[in-house]
Design a protein around this motif. Structure first.
Motif, PDB file in Angstrom:
ATOM      1  N   SER A 299       0.838  -1.192   0.000  1.00 40.90           N
ATOM      2  CA  SER A 299       0.000   0.000   0.000  1.00 40.90           C
ATOM      3  C   SER A 299       0.875   1.244   0.000  1.00 40.90           C
ATOM      4  O   SER A 299       1.894   1.295   0.692  1.00 40.90           O
ATOM      5  N   ILE A 300       0.473   2.241  -0.784  1.00 42.60           N
ATOM      6  CA  ILE A 300       1.179   3.518  -0.815  1.00 42.60           C
ATOM      7  C   ILE A 300       0.173   4.633  -0.604  1.00 42.60           C
ATOM      8  O   ILE A 300      -1.011   4.497  -0.920  1.00 42.60           O
ATOM      9  N   THR A 301       0.632   5.735  -0.030  1.00 39.82           N
ATOM     10  CA  THR A 301      -0.238   6.885   0.196  1.00 39.82           C
ATOM     11  C   THR A 301      -0.285   7.752  -1.056  1.00 39.82           C
ATOM     12  O   THR A 301       0.702   7.874  -1.777  1.00 39.82           O
ATOM     13  N   VAL A 302      -1.441   8.338  -1.293  1.00 41.53           N
ATOM     14  CA  VAL A 302      -1.620   9.215  -2.449  1.00 41.53           C
ATOM     15  C   VAL A 302      -2.435  10.424  -2.012  1.00 41.53           C
ATOM     16  O   VAL A 302      -3.189  10.355  -1.029  1.00 41.53           O
ATOM     17  N   PRO A 303      -2.317  11.563  -2.727  1.00 38.29           N
ATOM     18  CA  PRO A 303      -3.156  12.724  -2.422  1.00 38.29           C
ATOM     19  C   PRO A 303      -4.632  12.410  -2.655  1.00 38.29           C
ATOM     20  O   PRO A 303      -4.984  11.528  -3.445  1.00 38.29           O
ATOM     21  N   VAL A 304      -5.504  13.160  -1.994  1.00 39.71           N
ATOM     22  CA  VAL A 304      -6.933  12.876  -2.069  1.00 39.71           C
ATOM     23  C   VAL A 304      -7.475  13.054  -3.482  1.00 39.71           C
ATOM     24  O   VAL A 304      -8.364  12.300  -3.908  1.00 39.71           O
ATOM     25  N   ASP A 305      -6.943  14.029  -4.252  1.00 41.24           N
ATOM     26  CA  ASP A 305      -7.447  14.227  -5.608  1.00 41.24           C
ATOM     27  C   ASP A 305      -7.101  13.034  -6.508  1.00 41.24           C
ATOM     28  O   ASP A 305      -7.901  12.629  -7.365  1.00 41.24           O
ATOM     29  N   VAL A 306      -5.904  12.453  -6.313  1.00 45.24           N
ATOM     30  CA  VAL A 306      -5.525  11.254  -7.067  1.00 45.24           C
ATOM     31  C   VAL A 306      -6.372  10.070  -6.617  1.00 45.24           C
ATOM     32  O   VAL A 306      -6.844   9.268  -7.431  1.00 45.24           O
ATOM     33  N   GLY A 313      -8.340  -1.872 -10.793  1.00 44.65           N
ATOM     34  CA  GLY A 313      -8.092  -2.228 -12.180  1.00 44.65           C
ATOM     35  C   GLY A 313      -7.410  -1.143 -12.982  1.00 44.65           C
ATOM     36  O   GLY A 313      -6.904  -1.414 -14.086  1.00 44.65           O
ATOM     37  N   ASP A 314      -7.375   0.090 -12.472  1.00 39.40           N
ATOM     38  CA  ASP A 314      -6.688   1.175 -13.179  1.00 39.40           C
ATOM     39  C   ASP A 314      -5.182   0.945 -13.174  1.00 39.40           C
ATOM     40  O   ASP A 314      -4.629   0.362 -12.222  1.00 39.40           O
ATOM     41  N   SER A 315      -4.509   1.406 -14.219  1.00 39.26           N
ATOM     42  CA  SER A 315      -3.046   1.334 -14.267  1.00 39.26           C
ATOM     43  C   SER A 315      -2.462   2.694 -13.894  1.00 39.26           C
ATOM     44  O   SER A 315      -2.978   3.738 -14.291  1.00 39.26           O
ATOM     45  N   VAL A 316      -1.397   2.653 -13.116  1.00 42.28           N
ATOM     46  CA  VAL A 316      -0.802   3.888 -12.613  1.00 42.28           C
ATOM     47  C   VAL A 316       0.711   3.856 -12.800  1.00 42.28           C
ATOM     48  O   VAL A 316       1.321   2.789 -12.927  1.00 42.28           O
ATOM     49  N   GLU A 317       1.271   5.035 -12.817  1.00 42.59           N
ATOM     50  CA  GLU A 317       2.721   5.200 -12.859  1.00 42.59           C
ATOM     51  C   GLU A 317       3.141   5.822 -11.532  1.00 42.59           C
ATOM     52  O   GLU A 317       2.669   6.891 -11.166  1.00 42.59           O
ATOM     53  N   VAL A 318       4.013   5.115 -10.817  1.00 44.42           N
ATOM     54  CA  VAL A 318       4.411   5.530  -9.469  1.00 44.42           C
ATOM     55  C   VAL A 318       5.845   6.038  -9.498  1.00 44.42           C
ATOM     56  O   VAL A 318       6.760   5.309  -9.913  1.00 44.42           O
ATOM     57  N   HIS A 319       6.042   7.283  -9.071  1.00 48.03           N
ATOM     58  CA  HIS A 319       7.369   7.890  -8.960  1.00 48.03           C
ATOM     59  C   HIS A 319       7.791   7.792  -7.495  1.00 48.03           C
ATOM     60  O   HIS A 319       7.130   8.358  -6.624  1.00 48.03           O
ATOM     61  N   GLN A 320       8.903   7.104  -7.253  1.00 53.94           N
ATOM     62  CA  GLN A 320       9.287   6.800  -5.878  1.00 53.94           C
ATOM     63  C   GLN A 320      10.784   7.010  -5.673  1.00 53.94           C
ATOM     64  O   GLN A 320      11.581   6.804  -6.586  1.00 53.94           O
ATOM     65  N   ILE A 321      11.123   7.422  -4.430  1.00 54.15           N
ATOM     66  CA  ILE A 321      12.523   7.524  -4.014  1.00 54.15           C
ATOM     67  C   ILE A 321      12.775   6.389  -3.031  1.00 54.15           C
ATOM     68  O   ILE A 321      12.407   6.479  -1.855  1.00 54.15           O
ATOM     69  N   PRO A 322      13.359   5.275  -3.502  1.00 53.01           N
ATOM     70  CA  PRO A 322      13.494   4.083  -2.646  1.00 53.01           C
ATOM     71  C   PRO A 322      14.285   4.331  -1.370  1.00 53.01           C
ATOM     72  O   PRO A 322      13.980   3.736  -0.326  1.00 53.01           O
ATOM     73  N   LEU A 323      15.317   5.161  -1.432  1.00 52.04           N
ATOM     74  CA  LEU A 323      16.165   5.382  -0.262  1.00 52.04           C
ATOM     75  C   LEU A 323      15.367   5.905   0.917  1.00 52.04           C
ATOM     76  O   LEU A 323      15.640   5.570   2.076  1.00 52.04           O
ATOM     77  N   LEU A 324      14.359   6.729   0.644  1.00 54.61           N
ATOM     78  CA  LEU A 324      13.513   7.298   1.692  1.00 54.61           C
ATOM     79  C   LEU A 324      12.149   6.614   1.762  1.00 54.61           C
ATOM     80  O   LEU A 324      11.315   7.001   2.585  1.00 54.61           O
ATOM     81  N   ASN A 325      11.919   5.628   0.890  1.00 60.68           N
ATOM     82  CA  ASN A 325      10.616   4.972   0.803  1.00 60.68           C
ATOM     83  C   ASN A 325       9.513   6.013   0.657  1.00 60.68           C
ATOM     84  O   ASN A 325       8.473   5.956   1.322  1.00 60.68           O
ATOM     85  N   LEU A 326       9.746   6.964  -0.237  1.00 60.09           N
ATOM     86  CA  LEU A 326       8.854   8.112  -0.401  1.00 60.09           C
ATOM     87  C   LEU A 326       8.284   8.128  -1.810  1.00 60.09           C
ATOM     88  O   LEU A 326       9.024   8.106  -2.793  1.00 60.09           O
TER      89      LEU A 326
END
Length: 335
Positions: A299-306, A313-326
């Motif tokens: 599970s990842i957190t997302v802004p309320v508008d997203v 079933g939707d496909s998403v593109e996740v931009h992440q900084i692994p070092l900070l798990n952000l």
């Protein structure tokens, strides 16, 4: 809980009647057992049977407390009896729109010489169906995913949820599978440079971390400084958790800031594509609500508008900084 939505009436099944019958028995047995526990426990503490002599203030308190318990159980018992005698249930059918957890944490302090404090966490689960929220059990909460067509059965008076059944899972036909595969199959995570949005998300995360560390440390630090300035630093031997709290917050802050600087220096992030399996929101003690989507068994957190745009079933593109798990960005991919 709002239930002003369309439903169909159906007769109670034998399993439904057993469920209600068990609840009726419970609201009869619980007050009896609880009353017996209080009677014998109070008598043992006093060294004499309860109500054996003239009634004093402690006895009045016991009577008042038990009266509240009996009144509550009587009301709930009567509602279940009405539902059982009516023999009908309301059946709601529709798309599962949202899932929500409400987490309540309470702290109770012990009394007496050896009193100990204890904490209690209560989680209440809700499903949103046809623009109405229904309070359900943990097992019923986990049955469906957002986007599934579900059927929810509830008795009208006591509002007990009898069953939650998935009628039609989120679309998994061949066309949707090709759509998902177009974005997710054989996709290797890419390493790309940070953009302005990522840098802003990094700064926000750093200030949030700093503010949290300050809020946690300010009271212990004030006590430590006051004791040292008053020449009572020896008392810190008995208040050893206070320096530990401050030291741990300082260590965590320095460690996080070091990673933060490394991320800015490398100027890199990873971009992955995945499919939304489920989504839910969570709030703790009435505080700000956090929104989550579940992808690839995490599970990842997302802004309320997203969050409001995404469905199972939707496909998403996740931009992440692994070092900070952000996670800095979550982008809905077009169909």
């Amino acid at each position: 809980m709002e239930t002003n939505v369309l439903f169909q009436e159906a007769p109670l099944s034998q399993q439904d009647k057993r469920t209600l019958r068990f609840g009726i028995i419970g609201f009869v047995v619980v007050p009896i057992l609880f009353g017996a526990f209080i009677f014998f426990g109070f008598s043992w503490v006093q060294g004499k049977p309860l109500f054996s002599q003239e009634i004093a203030m402690p006895e009045y308190m016991v009577i008042a407390f038990m009266s509240i318990i009996i009144l509550f159980c009587t009301v709930m018992l009567w509602k279940k009896v009405i539902d059982f005698r009516a023999g009908i249930k309301h059946v709601y059918t529709g798309v599962l729109q949202d899932k929500r957890k409400s987490i309540t944490r309470s702290q109770s302090s012990g009394s007496g010489r050896n009193g100990r404090s204890s904490s209690k966490t209560t989680i209440t689960y809700y499903l949103k169906l046809n623009n109405a929220e229904f309070q359900v059990s943990a097992a019923q909460y986990s049955k469906g995913q957002v986007g599934d067509v579900i059927q929810l059965e509830q008795v009208p008076t006591s509002k007990v949820i009898l069953n939650v059944t998935v009628i039609e899972p989120t679309k998994t036909n061949e066309e949707d599978s090709r759509f998902s595969t177009k974005y997710t199959a054989a996709f290797i995570p890419k390493i790309v440079s940070l953009n302005a949005t990522d840098q802003q998300a990094l700064r926000t995360a750093w200030y949030t971390k700093l503010r949290k560390a300050v809020l946690i440390s300010i009271v212990p630090l004030f006590i430590i400084i006051s004791l040292i300035s008053s020449g009572l630093s020896g008392l810190l031997l008995f208040l050893f958790p206070l320096p530990i709290i401050v030291g741990w917050q300082l260590f965590s802050l320095i460690k996080w800031y070091s990673k933060y600087r490394r991320v800015l220096s490398s100027n890199n992030k990873t971009v992955t594509r995945s499919q939304v399996i489920d989504k839910f929101s969570s709030s703790s003690n009435g505080s700000r609500t956090t929104h989550y989507i579940q992808i690839n068994e995490k599970s990842i957190t997302v802004p309320v508008d997203v969050y409001q745009q995404l469905n199972g079933g939707d496909s998403v593109e996740v931009h992440q900084i692994p070092l900070l798990n952000l996670v800095t960005q979550t982008v809905l991919l077009p169909k």
